[in-house]
Design a protein around this motif. Structure first.
Motif, mmCIF file in Angstrom:
data_model
loop_
_atom_site.group_PDB
_atom_site.id
_atom_site.type_symbol
_atom_site.label_atom_id
_atom_site.label_comp_id
_atom_site.label_asym_id
_atom_site.label_seq_id
_atom_site.Cartn_x
_atom_site.Cartn_y
_atom_site.Cartn_z
ATOM 1 N N GLU A 1 -45.479 -110.828 52.893
ATOM 2 C CA GLU A 1 -45.225 -111.216 54.111
ATOM 3 C C GLU A 1 -44.926 -110.282 55.201
ATOM 4 N N LEU A 2 -44.289 -109.199 54.791
ATOM 5 C CA LEU A 2 -43.950 -108.242 55.691
ATOM 6 C C LEU A 2 -45.264 -107.427 56.088
ATOM 7 N N THR A 3 -46.131 -107.068 55.320
ATOM 8 C CA THR A 3 -47.332 -106.520 55.734
ATOM 9 C C THR A 3 -48.159 -107.545 56.730
ATOM 10 N N GLY B 1 -32.920 -111.235 39.119
ATOM 11 C CA GLY B 1 -33.148 -109.615 39.509
ATOM 12 C C GLY B 1 -34.696 -109.410 39.402
ATOM 13 N N GLU B 2 -35.255 -109.589 38.055
ATOM 14 C CA GLU B 2 -36.853 -109.726 37.868
ATOM 15 C C GLU B 2 -37.524 -110.259 39.022
ATOM 16 N N MET B 3 -37.152 -111.298 39.597
ATOM 17 C CA MET B 3 -37.784 -111.849 40.691
ATOM 18 C C MET B 3 -37.571 -111.295 42.109
ATOM 19 N N ALA B 4 -36.720 -110.719 42.249
ATOM 20 C CA ALA B 4 -36.327 -109.942 43.311
ATOM 21 C C ALA B 4 -37.260 -108.508 43.386
ATOM 22 N N LYS B 5 -37.376 -107.980 42.392
ATOM 23 C CA LYS B 5 -38.033 -106.718 41.976
ATOM 24 C C LYS B 5 -39.519 -107.001 42.097
ATOM 25 N N SER B 6 -39.986 -108.150 41.718
ATOM 26 C CA SER B 6 -41.364 -108.514 41.804
ATOM 27 C C SER B 6 -41.828 -108.683 43.185
ATOM 28 N N ALA B 7 -40.927 -109.519 43.895
ATOM 29 C CA ALA B 7 -41.183 -109.719 45.426
ATOM 30 C C ALA B 7 -41.344 -108.590 46.403
ATOM 31 N N VAL B 8 -41.077 -107.477 45.957
ATOM 32 C CA VAL B 8 -41.130 -106.241 46.642
ATOM 33 C C VAL B 8 -42.322 -105.246 46.346
ATOM 34 N N MET B 9 -42.669 -105.743 45.079
ATOM 35 C CA MET B 9 -44.029 -104.916 44.491
ATOM 36 C C MET B 9 -45.065 -105.170 45.543
ATOM 37 N N GLU B 10 -46.227 -104.198 45.311
ATOM 38 C CA GLU B 10 -47.430 -104.645 46.018
ATOM 39 C C GLU B 10 -47.984 -105.936 45.420
ATOM 40 N N ASP B 11 -48.417 -106.765 46.175
ATOM 41 C CA ASP B 11 -49.051 -108.188 46.079
ATOM 42 C C ASP B 11 -47.575 -109.018 45.789
ATOM 43 N N GLY B 12 -46.327 -108.633 46.053
ATOM 44 C CA GLY B 12 -45.318 -109.822 45.806
ATOM 45 C C GLY B 12 -45.146 -110.474 47.321
ATOM 46 N N SER B 13 -44.440 -111.379 47.157
ATOM 47 C CA SER B 13 -44.177 -112.120 48.323
ATOM 48 C C SER B 13 -43.636 -111.390 49.400
ATOM 49 N N SER B 14 -42.529 -110.957 49.249
ATOM 50 C CA SER B 14 -41.846 -109.933 50.396
ATOM 51 C C SER B 14 -42.863 -108.981 50.834
ATOM 52 N N TYR B 15 -43.479 -108.336 50.154
ATOM 53 C CA TYR B 15 -44.558 -107.238 50.563
ATOM 54 C C TYR B 15 -45.452 -107.752 51.315
ATOM 55 N N LEU C 1 -46.823 -109.718 58.639
ATOM 56 C CA LEU C 1 -45.814 -109.626 60.072
ATOM 57 C C LEU C 1 -46.062 -108.337 60.790
ATOM 58 N N ILE C 2 -46.180 -107.368 60.008
ATOM 59 C CA ILE C 2 -46.643 -105.823 60.792
ATOM 60 C C ILE C 2 -48.058 -106.156 61.381
ATOM 61 N N SER C 3 -48.900 -106.747 60.629
ATOM 62 C CA SER C 3 -50.260 -106.835 61.204
ATOM 63 C C SER C 3 -50.222 -107.538 62.307
ATOM 64 N N GLU C 4 -49.502 -108.920 62.241
ATOM 65 C CA GLU C 4 -49.683 -109.919 63.756
ATOM 66 C C GLU C 4 -48.937 -109.068 64.829
ATOM 67 N N LEU C 5 -47.878 -108.352 64.481
ATOM 68 C CA LEU C 5 -47.373 -107.667 65.612
ATOM 69 C C LEU C 5 -48.460 -106.480 66.248
ATOM 70 N N SER C 6 -48.930 -105.765 65.463
ATOM 71 C CA SER C 6 -49.781 -104.887 65.684
ATOM 72 C C SER C 6 -50.816 -105.409 66.787
ATOM 73 N N ASP C 7 -51.440 -106.548 66.274
ATOM 74 C CA ASP C 7 -52.600 -107.408 67.058
ATOM 75 C C ASP C 7 -52.038 -107.635 68.478
#
Length: 156
Positions: A143-145, A127-141, A147-153
């Motif tokens: 990677e999604l950022t 649960g702690e790992m999942a919460k940290s993944a979506v925080m700013e600078d977390g792995s999911s945050y 992906l959005i940058s690549e798609l925008s380009d």
């Protein structure tokens, strides 16, 4: 509801309550009084249980739910199965899960002892790992950022 059920559940407003209609599952799962989660192992519910840091009692019914159960029970080791083994199309043909099987699963998740505590500890850590993944600078945050940058380009 069977006659007298509400009276057995809500004793002087102290024991429990019944929610009619749609329940706010995320709020419930993240409440400090909740110690485990019985789930049908749908992907959203599975993720919600992991993010809440809860050990799970798994009761899949069909489709990918049986694979999700294997993830929770065998891979992550944060769950106990009630014993549903296969997808059966017709509800009336589903095997009966006996109360003793549910009691066993609840005892495994909520009980005392090293195995139960280790399961709860793994669930909290995930649960702690999942919460940290979506925080700013977390792995999911991150990677999604990206992906959005690549798609925008692609479409300036």
């Amino acid at each position: 509801m069977p006659e007298g059920f509400e009276g057995r559940i809500n004793i002087e407003g102290k024991k429990g309550f019944i929610i009619r209609g749609w329940a706010p599952q995320l709020l419930i799962l993240n409440h400090k009084a909740v110690g485990g989660f019985m789930t049908h192992c749908g992907w959203n519910s599975t993720l919600e249980g992991v993010c809440a840091g809860l050990p799970m009692i798994t009761w899949p019914l069909f489709a990918e739910q049986f694979y999700n159960e294997r993830l929770v029970v065998d891979v992550l080791k944060i769950g106990v199965a009630v014993g549903m083994k296969e997808h059966v199309l017709k509800t009336e043909d589903r095997p009966l899960i006996h109360g003793i099987d549910i009691e066993r699963a609840v005892s495994c998740v909520m009980g005392v002892g090293e195995e139960a505590e280790a399961m709860r500890k793994r669930a909290r850590e995930l649960g702690e790992m999942a919460k940290s993944a979506v925080m700013e600078d977390g792995s999911s945050y991150t990677e999604l950022t990206q992906l959005i940058s690549e798609l925008s380009d692609l479409h300036p």
